[in-house]
Write an enzyme that holds these catalytic residues in place. Sequence first.
Site, PDB file in Angstrom:
ATOM      1  N   LYS A 140       0.834  -1.214   0.000  1.00  0.00           N
ATOM      2  CA  LYS A 140       0.000   0.000   0.000  1.00  0.00           C
ATOM      3  C   LYS A 140       0.861   1.253   0.000  1.00  0.00           C
ATOM      4  O   LYS A 140       0.552   2.236  -0.680  1.00  0.00           O
ATOM      5  CB  LYS A 140      -0.925  -0.003   1.220  1.00  0.00           C
ATOM      6  CG  LYS A 140      -1.750   1.279   1.383  1.00  0.00           C
ATOM      7  CD  LYS A 140      -2.671   1.214   2.579  1.00  0.00           C
ATOM      8  CE  LYS A 140      -3.485   2.512   2.697  1.00  0.00           C
ATOM      9  NZ  LYS A 140      -4.474   2.445   3.801  1.00  0.00           N
ATOM     10  N   HIS A 270      -9.373 -32.280 -33.379  1.00  0.00           N
ATOM     11  CA  HIS A 270     -10.312 -31.225 -32.985  1.00  0.00           C
ATOM     12  C   HIS A 270     -11.208 -31.687 -31.843  1.00  0.00           C
ATOM     13  O   HIS A 270     -12.420 -31.498 -31.859  1.00  0.00           O
ATOM     14  CB  HIS A 270     -11.134 -30.751 -34.170  1.00  0.00           C
ATOM     15  CG  HIS A 270     -10.304 -30.311 -35.346  1.00  0.00           C
ATOM     16  ND1 HIS A 270      -9.317 -29.370 -35.237  1.00  0.00           N
ATOM     17  CD2 HIS A 270     -10.290 -30.710 -36.633  1.00  0.00           C
ATOM     18  CE1 HIS A 270      -8.738 -29.184 -36.411  1.00  0.00           C
ATOM     19  NE2 HIS A 270      -9.306 -29.995 -37.281  1.00  0.00           N
TER      20      HIS A 270
END
Length: 508
Positions: A140, A270
């Site tokens: 922070k 696929h």
Amino acid sequence: MSQSIKIKNALISVYYKDGLEPLVRLLAQQGVQLFSTGGTEQFIKDLNLPVTAVEDLTGYPSILGGRVKTLHPKVFGGILNRRSLNEDKAQIAEYEIPEIDLVIVDLYPFEETVKAGGSDVEIIEKIDIGGISLIRAAAKNFNDVVILASKDDYSNLQAQLEAQNGETTLAQRKAYAKKAFHTSSHYDSAIFNYFNAEEPLTVFKQSINQAQTLRYGENPHQQGVFYGNLDEMFTKLNGKELSYNNLVDVDAAVALIDEFEEPTFAILKHTNACGVASKATILEAWNVALACDPVSAFGGVLIANREIDLATATEINKLFFEVLIAPAYEPAAVELFKAKKNRVILQRNEVELSTKQFKTLLNGVIEQDKDLVIEGPEQMTAVTEKKPTEAELKDLYFANKIVKHTKSNTIVFVKDSQLITSGVGQTSRVDALKQAIVKAEAFNFDIKGAVMTSDAFFPFPDCVEIAAEAGITAVLQPGGSIKDADSINMANEKGIAMVTTGVRHFKH
């Protein structure tokens, strides 16, 4: 706002000490006062470097079995004070709080303890309080403080301090803060998901630390990233990096092969199986699987559930393929495959896979349980006058495993534990059936005596009629249509067996 700041005081409290020594020695060399706790304090003392115990700073010892060590205003005031505010300066002077410019801290191994099967007490004690608070406080206040929340950044900060005479820039501090907030958010997500396993709240939280940038996504104009640890899942023995499409196919291949216990080979294209066979040996399984559709197998993803020996490798080597996966390989087989450097050869490791799956959708995410159900002969209810034979039940079970992992709408034909053909991803079930028949004929398969499975019920009797006329002798479907009787009556009329399972396996 301040830019470059010289580090004068550092707080160091880490669980893992590996890689820390060079950085600590540099800080001491540059005149930084070191504050530390417990094992880290002793580590620094053993390096014959000066260090001040945090308890000497705070006037309080480590208490409650180590649960409270750094939670004190003299620590957090030193981290959170804003150097540019006179009010903050006055207060830290009044209370004799040193400005802490660098915080090096990591977290107790919560995830590791859960993964290792720790007891509830052990897991709870690995929920870090002081460490996570220090990380958030320092991140922070990145305007004035450097936060290192990972040992992976030790060498990077060391290089910066050596090059910049003990100073860091605002951009550097902000970058470390970003990493620190990632560390804290990932940690909190892991803790939440542990608690959320029972009677879960309906919220979505996922955090994955590791990532691999792919060459591109589904198409070259799309960027792609894989989040996860592929090295844990596979040992790559040969080949180029896996692509986005490779990974999608590999995922489908792993899910499919895990359905089988006997020696089995599967070939996918696929995400759909174009060849599957279970036989007495893996070589026989390969030859029979390839015969299902040798055209589609070209450039496919191959997977086996047994070791690949040289004889099998020699046969596989005749085909161009993208990826081969197996639990083990004979050394000679690997050497054979290495002759072509781009082919990906993966040895699968034992890794517990998630039972959940999710994907982005519209402006959110959908999540569900994986489809881990598969109905065997015990769950097949005969609904026709003719009952399936033992051989037909075995093939229906085999086919049901394949249909579960094939794009809907789908129809699968199987004979003698071999995929004969399938119709996949069609907009109608009749089209899927007709596609399957055409493909079977194209590869000269005799459908007579084969069985058929469907991923969903038959709303009309037409599929049963067409299948029976093609030579299918037994059919599996989930049932559940208000017109089930029509399909059952057609099966009776054609003299074939039908079973229902009560479980649908759509795959969209």
